[in-house]
Design an enzyme around this catalytic site. Sequence first.
Site: not given
Ligand code: EPZ
Length: 429
Positions: A131, A171-172, A126, A316, A408, A174, A338, A102, A22-23
Site C-alpha cells: 500500500r 491506476k484507480v 499493512c 472488501d 474497527r 480511492v 486490488i 492508514r 466507515k469508508n
Molecule cells: C480504500 O483503501 C478503502 N479504505 C479500502 O478498504 C478498500 O479496500 C480500498 O479503498 C479499495 O476499494 C478506506 O476507504 C478507508 P486504494 P485505499 O488507494 O484508498 C495501490 C477496508 O477493509 N496504490 O484504492 O487505501 C494500493 O496499494 C479497507 O475497509 C498505490 O499503488 O485503497 C492498492 O493496490 C481495506 N499507490 C490499489 O492502489 C498509491 O499511492 C488500490 O488502493 C495508492 C494506492
Amino acid sequence: MDRIRIVGGNRLNGTIPISGAKNAALPLMIASLLTNETLTLDNVPRLADVAMLKRILGNHGVDCMVLGKRSGQNGMQGESIELRAGDIVDTTAPYDLVARMRASFWVIGPLLARMGEAKVSLPGGCAIGTRPVDLFIEALKTLGADIDIEAGYVFARAPKGLRGARIVFPKVTVGATHVAMMSAALAKGETVIENAAREPEIADLAACLVKMGARISGAGTSTIHIEGVDRLAAARHAVMPDRIEAGTYAMAVAMTGGDVLLEGATAANLEKPIEVLTQVGAEITATNRGLRVTRNGNGLAPVDVTTEPFPGFATDLQAQLMALVSRAEGTSHIRETIFENRFMHVQELARLGADIHLDGQVATITGVGKLTGAQVMATDLRASVSLIIAGLAAEGETIVNRVYHLDRGFERIEDKLGACGAAIERLSG
Ligand code: EPZ
C-alpha cells in the site's frame, strides 16, 4: 483481548439496521480540516477507526462534539458529531497515530490546501499489501506542492497555495482520489481528475464538499471536475449507509439460510454483489425499507469472481464470499486484483474444514459438505468477519480471536446477528 464465540447452525431471520459507512465517514471527518466553520455529520458509525480519527483530528486542533440524539432520527443509527477546525494548531500527523490507522494519512491534502504545509508520517506496512502512497504524492505535486520524504515523513509545502491541474491516475485509487478532490477544492483554478475512483464513498464526500461551497462535478464517474474556491463554509451531511456491511450480512444470510431485511441498504451500491449472491442461490429484493435477503432450502452454487474497483466486485467483500462458497456444491475461483496479500483468511478457514488452494492471486475453493467449529485468528478487518460467517454455519463452537480487527469496521456485530437468531456472544478480556 475480546473474542467472539459462535455456535453454528441457526438460520438468520429478522431485521439488521445498516450503519453509516466507515469508508465514507473517515474522509468526511477529514474534510472538516478544510474550513474554520462547523461541519456536522449525521449517521456516523460507532467504530474504533472513527474514535481513532477523532483523536488524530484533535491533534491538529479540531474540536469534536457528539450531539445528543436528534428527534425523528429514525432510520439513522449512528451518532451526530460537530467538527470545527477553527484554528489548525499543528500541521504534523505523527507516526504513532498514523501507524494506527492508514486513512489518517489523508489529512495531508486538506492541511496542505488550507495551511500551505503538512508533515505527515508515511503509513507503513499493512497486513493486506504494501500500500504505497506514491499516487498521493504525484497528485499533490501536480497541484503545485513541493514534496520531500525524510525520516519516514512526507513534508509537503505550497506557501502560495495549490494550483488547479490535470491529474491522470495510472491506476484507480480511492484514497488518492479523495485527497486530490479535497485539495483541489481550495486550489486556484480548475482541476480535472481522470481515471478517478468511482466508489460511492467518493460521491458521498463530493456531495458534502458541495454543501460546504465547493464546485465539483462528475464524482462517481472516472472524470471529476473541480473549480477551486477561496474558502469553504459550514454544512450538515448524513453519512451514506455502509454497502460493505450490508454485503457482509447478505453473505451471512446466504450462508445460514433465512430471511433478513437489511434496513437502509440500497441496491444501487451493491449491484455486483447482488448479482454474485443471486448466482450463489440467494434471493435479494429491494424494498422501501432496504434490501430483503432470503435463502430457503436450495444449496449453494459455485461462482467465479474477480475483485475490481467499483462498480466491479469489491475487494472488501472477497473474504466474506470465500467463506460463503466454501460450502458450495462445486468449485469456485476468486481472483484478487486490488491487494497483493489479501488471502490471510485462507488458512483460518481451512481450520474450520474449508478446502482452498492458492495459486498466486487466485483462490480455488472446492465446496465441502460441512464446516466444523474451531479456534481461529482474525488477521485484518474483512478477514475477521469471514470467520464469523463461516462460524455461523459450522457445526459446534467457533472462537474468533483478536476481534479488535472487527471492531474497527463493524458496529455491534454480535448484537445485530444475535437479534436475528445467531448463537453468538462476545467474550471480554
Ligand atoms: C480504500 O483503501 C478503502 N479504505 C479500502 O478498504 C478498500 O479496500 C480500498 O479503498 C479499495 O476499494 C478506506 O476507504 C478507508 P486504494 P485505499 O488507494 O484508498 C495501490 C477496508 O477493509 N496504490 O484504492 O487505501 C494500493 O496499494 C479497507 O475497509 C498505490 O499503488 O485503497 C492498492 O493496490 C481495506 N499507490 C490499489 O492502489 C498509491 O499511492 C488500490 O488502493 C495508492 C494506492
